[in-house]
Scaffold this motif. Sequence first.
Motif: not given
Length: 799
Positions: A583-587, A592-598, A612-619
């Motif tokens: 569960n720790l690894l899944n969290l 990461m999944k939600e941030v990449w999707r955003r 890299g783009s501005a979004g990539e730098f934020a991630v």
Amino acid sequence: GNQRNTHIGLYDLQTKQNEHLYMFEKDLRIISCSVNNERTLLAVSFCQYTEEERVSQLLQSVSKYLTLLIEIHPINNVKVLKAVDSCVRVQFLYPVEGRNTSTESRLLLVSEDKYIEQFDIHVAEEEHKVVIQNSGQLPRARVVDDLIWAQWDMMEQRLFYIVPKESRSTLKCVQFYPDENFNSILESHLDISVNDTQLKLVNFGYHYCQDQDVTSKSLNLQVFTSKAGGLCVCCSLASDIPDEITYSIYFLHKGYNKTFTVSLERKESHQLKEVAFMNLDYYVAAYLPGQFLHLLNIQHPDLLCYSLFLTGEDARIDILQNCSIQSPLLSTVLDCCVGSMYAISISDSALLQFLQNSKRDSERLAALHCALLYFRHTEDLEMQIIWWISENLSTCHSFDPIQEFIVASLYCRMCLEAHNLDKLLPYTSLLDWIGMIPGVTCATDIISLPMLEFQNAKGFWEKLSSNLESVKYGEPHLHYHNTVLRREWRNLSEESILICLLLCSFGDFYLFTNQREERRTTAYLRNIFENAKKLVPLFQEEDYQQQLLMGLMVAQLKDHLMRHLQYVGRKRIDQIVLDYVANLLNLVHRIMKEVWRRYQLHSCIFCFDERGSAGEFAVFHIMSRILEAANGMCMPLPPGFHTLHLGLGVRCLPLHTLLHYIDNGVLHLTETCVRKLLKDLDNTEENEKLKFSIVMRLPEALGQKVRQFWNHPINANFIARKYVKLLLEKLGNRQCSRPIPERLSVPVEFLPLNYLTNVLAEIENQGVHLHEKQDHVNVRFVEETALKHTMTLLGLRYS
């Protein structure tokens, strides 16, 4: 009714209908009424005459109050239970659900003269009528004497009451059982003033006129219990300062109480009001309309940052505009003025809005934990929290929101897996909290633990007993902490059980250990890696370093739980631990999944020929903070995390910053990413500089695996130099004695190179070989590399 009759009915929550029970053919001032479980008996207490009516009509011999027991199916006899001048409340006891129709009912009578007694009523069915047997003399038993306060718990059939004892009062509890008599089960001493002489009753029905007379003279006190075994006494205290309100919460299951003093914003509105308390299971709410709403975490009240203190518009409950409020049931509120009952709960949308608008760390932390604890792990709520975290990484100064999100989410997901697991798992990354709530002062006092007397009790009493045992054994020390894991991890790193734990061709580990400490056995490390293999990787990539940390966490957490959960069983503990780490690894993966999707990222991060783009730098920045949070808690990351992080770093950072991040351990060089970088980038001057800088920083074992994918003179020169160095080191002080053969068909007219190649050839002929595997490297390779390098330096063309 229209005829001035008094009707008594029962509202059915399932059918939403009223069932008529009984009618008096006159207008009565009913104080209290209760119906038995079978709906065959009705107990009613009412006022026959007011004091003025008695005087005017000369009714000195007539009792002021009357308590009746009525047969209602069908309507038959009416029996007088009490005819007295003191007010009486009635309450039937209810057996457990599912019990067959009983021929016996039990009735509590609560007298204003400060005693409670129980009547045992036996009924029989005669000619389709249910009648009371031996109605002339009903068996009775005295339950309590000399009480000053009492509260009825209708759901669990418990009676809490307070009796005065010298300078302090004593809280007691009587548990009523369905098939046996009542037992006194709890006793706790409270430092509460009991100078008042009026009796205050809670949850015995509401008599408006009487309660108005008593309010200013009695205890404003209520007892709340929670499903997790929490027991809280909430009390509003008198304050000598006119613009302050003081109230105390006794956390009996924790062994201390907290007294809060609040400076009121609107000083004119509190004169005739008192704090109302509400039970929300995981939280106790203290509410003063127009002033504040204070939500206190019952399970973890030690740190104030888990208490949500709201003022202004945030604290306004539209429907409840006065303090005539009681909480008779869990998550319910009775507005005594209008006679309406409301279900009450925390609004997830309002809580998220408060989280997003909060400016103080204490408010953010309290709202974050409230959202995770109260609403558990709903997908949409988690997504919005993660988005909030991604925007507020730099605004939270007192805590790391990523750490708190992961630890609190793990706690909420796992604490229900086994009994007492909530006392063994960490629920916060904070060790203490020194912040204050503006306008609120808090004093904490240690109190004596309640004394329990029961045998084979289940449910709440068993959980409360377990909580008290945890307090006795020092509960904070029971929670798993990463200190041991961090020390073990550091020792392994210092011993260089170099996470070049490479798999050789036979699948075994080569272990390089330091002899300063006891040598680690292969079996120990093999067991650690076997633990890690049980966790399905979220990214299909070998990461021995993270696997080692996962295995260590599994081993350490398993040892911790085995010491305190022996009754659970080894197999069950093994599964709990694996679920925890998974569960720790899944969290982390979820964040990461939600941030990449955003930020709408995709696999283009592995196209190293673009910036890299501005979004990539934020991630990239968020992933750096995830890494920082993981390092702070000695927490493993999913295999593949470092590859994605490094890929974003190559795209987003200038070379000098990239190398600085690598040198300081922010970015980790992984085989997958470095291999792709060496293969995909062409050999322009800028790319050569990047590749060479990366290659020079590779760990020894990893460098041997990936350099073969870079077909470049610089790389060949590096390999040749390393090969020569190792050969000469193996030679030692031995001298070459045999003649040097000519090996080339066309000798090179460069004497230093000729001499070097002949010496190396002689060493090879003498059988000096390296343990490390060298692909396609020999003296001929060294010679050709040296010629190419020399010709390049001279600006000549090599053919």
